[in-house]
Scaffold this active site. Structure first.
Site, short mmCIF file in Angstrom:
data_model
loop_
_atom_site.label_atom_id
_atom_site.label_comp_id
_atom_site.label_asym_id
_atom_site.label_seq_id
_atom_site.Cartn_x
_atom_site.Cartn_y
_atom_site.Cartn_z
N HIS A 121 13.25 45.96 54.43
CA HIS A 121 14.45 45.00 54.32
C HIS A 121 15.04 44.20 55.31
O HIS A 121 14.85 44.70 56.58
CB HIS A 121 15.79 45.80 53.62
CG HIS A 121 16.38 46.95 54.61
ND1 HIS A 121 17.23 46.50 55.50
CD2 HIS A 121 16.11 48.17 54.92
CE1 HIS A 121 17.34 47.54 56.25
NE2 HIS A 121 16.67 48.44 55.64
N ASP A 122 15.19 42.94 55.08
CA ASP A 122 15.88 41.92 56.05
C ASP A 122 14.74 41.77 57.28
O ASP A 122 15.48 41.27 58.37
CB ASP A 122 17.09 42.46 56.60
CG ASP A 122 18.11 42.83 55.75
OD1 ASP A 122 18.49 41.94 54.75
OD2 ASP A 122 18.38 43.97 55.39
N GLY A 139 13.51 47.81 59.07
CA GLY A 139 14.53 46.87 58.76
C GLY A 139 14.90 46.09 59.85
O GLY A 139 15.27 46.62 60.94
#
Length: 260
Positions: A121-122, A139
């Site tokens: 994520h991200d 992440g």
């Protein structure tokens, strides 16, 4: 559409260009956007608010756009945006973003993501990035253009890896890596420059010479690593060296791998 296999499940709301090819037993969620020329091989799952760019090919058993592997995630709206002409091989996983990380995971153009690798994520990845088999990008990482991550490598969360850097196989990277750096050893060590990559890209000999001199100054000069980078910026006329200086002077939440 004749180019969608009858066993594929396309949920209502998905936006699919007429040229997209979807193989057997694929699942495409209701908020997915598949642009022109995208191909999903068999058994591909694409979910979430995911956009897949033109001419990207996703191979069997990849899971793209699932929720983050983050216990802080509470179901907030977030996205995964994948650029053009990527090759996403078997069993690759790419997750959507989180509210705490800006809500976006982004993949650039012309990347190669080999079997079993993970993009968390991200994470923000540039163009022409290669992530080799079973490597994991955690992440909030930033990988600039032309980065190569070796097989079974692990990139710690919030790490930045500068343009043209290469990470060796079975390497754990816990700190930022300067552009064009060469990192290897189990607990990642900055062991030189990615000279092979520079030569393959046709970088002028004068710039390679300047980069090698800059690396020596960063390794052996007086003062802290940041002091040496600042002095380097005052002296250099090379755009490539300036790129390293700007990278070091940018905001970051981590330390740097420094030359031994």
């Amino acid at each position: 559409m004749s180019n969608i296999h009858p066993s594929a499940l396309i949920e209502e709301g998905a936006q699919i260009d007429p040229s997209v090819v979807i193989g057997p037993f694929c699942l495409v969620g209701p908020e997915v956007v598949l642009k022109a020329g995208v191909e999903l091989k068999s058994h591909v799952v694409v979910k979430g608010r995911t956009e897949v760019g033109e001419d990207t090919v996703i191979f069997s058993f990849a899971v793209i756009g699932e929720i983050p592997q983050d216990l802080k995630f509470k179901g907030e709206a977030s996205r995964l945006v994948i650029g053009k002409r990527n090759r996403i091989r078997e069993h690759v996983t790419m997750n959507c973003g989180t509210e705490g990380g800006g809500g976006l995971t982004k993949i650039g153009d012309d990347g190669l993501f080999m079997a079993g690798c993970h993009i968390a994520h991200d994470a923000i990845l540039g163009n022409r990035v290669i992530v080799v088999n079973s490597a994991a990008v955690a992440g909030h990482c930033i990988l600039e253009d032309d980065v190569i991550i070796g097989g079974l490598a692990g990139i710690h969360q919030f790490v930045r890896i500068g343009q043209g850097a290469i990470i060796g196989a079975v390497t754990m990277v816990t700190n930022d890596v300067i552009p064009y750096g060469l990192v290897q050893a189990p607990r990642g060590e900055l062991d030189g420059l990615n000279l092979v990559g520079l030569k393959r890209r046709g970088v002028a000999r004068a710039d390679i010479t300047a980069l090698r001199a800059a690396f020596q100054m960063l390794a052996q000069g007086d003062g802290t690593f940041h002091d040496r980078a600042r002095r380097l910026g005052e002296e250099t006329e090379s755009d490539y060296v300036r790129q390293i200086v700007d990278f070091v002077q940018a905001d970051t939440g981590r330390h740097f791998l420094t030359p031994k």
